[in-house]
Design an enzyme around this catalytic site. Structure first.
Site, PDB file in Angstrom:
ATOM      1  CB  CYS A   1       1.180  10.923  17.060  1.00 57.98           C
ATOM      2  SG  CYS A   1      -0.177   9.593  17.028  1.00 57.98           S
TER       3      CYS A   1
ATOM      4  CD  GLN B   1      11.511  24.430  10.206  1.00 54.38           C
ATOM      5  OE1 GLN B   1      11.003  25.133   9.543  1.00 54.38           O
ATOM      6  NE2 GLN B   1      11.221  23.239  10.335  1.00 54.38           N
TER       7      GLN B   1
HETATM    8  C1  LIG Z   1      12.747  18.833   9.238  1.00 53.66           C
HETATM    9  C2  LIG Z   1      13.985  19.000  10.065  1.00 53.66           C
HETATM   10  C3  LIG Z   1      14.930  18.144  10.502  1.00 53.66           C
HETATM   11  C4  LIG Z   1      15.076  16.933   9.615  1.00 53.66           C
HETATM   12  O1  LIG Z   1      15.434  17.248   8.107  1.00 53.66           O
HETATM   13  P1  LIG Z   1      15.254  15.973   7.070  1.00 53.66           P
HETATM   14  O2  LIG Z   1      15.993  16.562   5.719  1.00 53.66           O
HETATM   15  O3  LIG Z   1      13.936  15.578   6.821  1.00 53.66           O
HETATM   16  O4  LIG Z   1      16.153  15.096   7.477  1.00 53.66           O
HETATM   17  C5  LIG Z   1      15.981  18.482  11.269  1.00 53.66           C
HETATM   18  N1  LIG Z   1      15.912  19.648  12.119  1.00 53.66           N
HETATM   19  C6  LIG Z   1      14.971  20.536  12.068  1.00 53.66           C
HETATM   20  C7  LIG Z   1      14.690  21.822  12.629  1.00 53.66           C
HETATM   21  C8  LIG Z   1      13.936  20.087  10.812  1.00 53.66           C
HETATM   22  O5  LIG Z   1      12.858  21.265  11.026  1.00 53.66           O
END
Ligand SMILES: *Cc1c(COP(=O)(O)O)cnc(C)c1O
Length: 406
Positions: A330, A183
């Site tokens: 969900c 993020q």
């Molecule tokens: C979206 C997300 C993931 C998963 O990432 P993908 O590329 O969809 O596997 C892992 N950790 C965090 C903090 C995320 O926001």
């Protein structure tokens, strides 16, 4: 012109591809379709050059060496590779891993998996503001600790952990530090080497790149970190991740990284102001609560609880116009309150009444203003219909009520 546009305020789930990213990718589906591992002809070299260039762009964004970037299919795989890979590689050193209750499922479920394989895992609680308590962290360390895995920024609240302080503690005890920075990368500066992070997961589709491609940063010096491959095969990616590289995806990822490096500061400044406006407007409603430390938070995120309003119900009032996430995850049978918010000490009711707003590069002022209006109307509408809100307004202490059935 009159076409209604759904307002997308769920950029923490995924971001749209930047058109410049798509444009960069297109040739790699057509005439530049080569396998980057084909070393004997033009098609292969062309693909390899493109992968090298992307790796360089990503390395530049992180201020690390090209060779420290290992391509994967996304952050889920990167987290698995980092945590399982360290657990297996450093088995002789110990079996204890420290993480936190508010991590993404890709970290938590990986740790759960390893517990069945003999790992001991400490899941730290967080403070009310979502931050890890550094004294708790240090107290959890034991001689068998091999890894600390703590996320850079939380996906539900945007809360940014004190990365440098955590790194100092890890360094002092000679423990590897992995961070799920999915993020944070591309939105705020994330420089693992300067910060003291040894392994770092991230993904293209949260930073305006395509889905299905991510990376793991693995430090090559001071310390030289190794992870056991979780996929056996051709020995791609310095032996850590076999499999033919997703060349078009990697090209898009590289372009997204380049754009992020050049534009993140202006994006963050604009979105910070927009987020503050959204939050200030919504907090004019009675009985609202912003979740997460407001001084250590991603600029584009606001997670707000609207007391006595059920989040999923609220979303139904504007579902046709705004895309957001609620604090109710969900799961198979029931609507469970968000474990992240519960870990921060929110009761089930407040967790259920929360909405996550996450803005992005393509969010406009008009969209935010429209969202404020729709959410305000929705909250007012829900409260007008709510007997609980009426009781609250009549001064009834809702905590003292004994409900007949649960
Ligand atoms: C979206 C997300 C993931 C998963 O990432 P993908 O590329 O969809 O596997 C892992 N950790 C965090 C903090 C995320 O926001």
């Amino acid at each position: 012109m009159s076409q209604r546009r759904l307002i997308y305020l769920d950029n923490n789930s995924t971001t749209p591809c930047d058109p410049r990213v798509v444009d960069a990718m297109v040739p790699y589906f057509y005439d530049k379709f080569g396998n980057a591992a084909s070393r004997s002809h033009h098609f292969g070299w062309e693909a390899e050059d493109a992968v090298d260039y992307s790796r360089e762009q990503i390395a530049k964004l992180l201020n690390v060496e090209d060779k420290e970037v290992i391509f994967t299919s996304g952050a889920t795989e990167s987290n698995n590779l980092a945590i399982k890979g360290v657990f297996e590689m450093y088995a002789k050193k110990g079996n204890h891993i420290i993480t936190a209750e508010t991590e993404h499922k890709a970290v938590l479920d990986t740790c759960k998996h390893l517990e069945k394989a003999g790992a001991e895992v400490t899941y730290l609680k967080v403070q009310e503001d979502g931050l890890v308590n550094l004294a708790d962290l240090e107290a959890a360390i034991k001689p068998s600790t091999i890894l600390v895995s703590l996320m850079w920024a939380n996906n539900e609240t945007g809360v940014i952990q004190p990365m440098a302080d955590i790194a100092k503690i890890c360094e002092k005890h000679g423990i590897l530090f992995h961070s799920d920075a999915t993020q944070a990368v591309g939105k705020i500066p994330t420089h693992p080497r300067e910060t003291g992070v040894h392994l770092m997961s991230f993904t293209a589709h949260k930073m305006y790149g395509p889905k299905g491609v991510g990376a793991l940063y693995v430090s090559r010096k001071n310390p030289r970190v190794k992870v056991t491959a979780q996929m056996d095969g051709g020995g791609h990616e310095r032996g850590m991740r076999s499999g033919t590289l997703n060349v078009p995806g990697i090209v898009g990822f590289g372009k997204a990284a380049e754009l992020a490096r050049l534009e993140m500061h202006q994006d963050a400044e604009r979105l910070g102001k927009l987020r503050d406006r959204l939050q200030a407007s919504l907090c004019q409603l009675e009985e609202t609560k912003v979740n997460g430390n407001e001084n250590s938070r991603m600029p584009h995120v606001s997670n707000i609880s609207f007391k006595h309003v059920e989040g999923e119900g609220l979303m139904m009032t504007f579902n046709q116009n705004i895309a957001v996430s609620s604090g109710s995850a969900c799961t198979s049978a029931s609507l469970e309150p968000s474990y992240v918010l519960v870990s921060m000490g929110l009761g089930d009711d407040l967790a259920h009444s929360s909405i996550r707003f996450s803005l992005g590069r393509f969010t406009t002022d008009e969209e935010v203003d429209m969202a404020v209006k729709l959410v305000t109307d929705g909250v007012n509408h829900m409260r007008e219909l709510s007997p609980i809100w009426e009781m609250y307004k009549d001064g009834v202490d809702l905590t003292k009520i004994e409900w007949a059935a649960h």
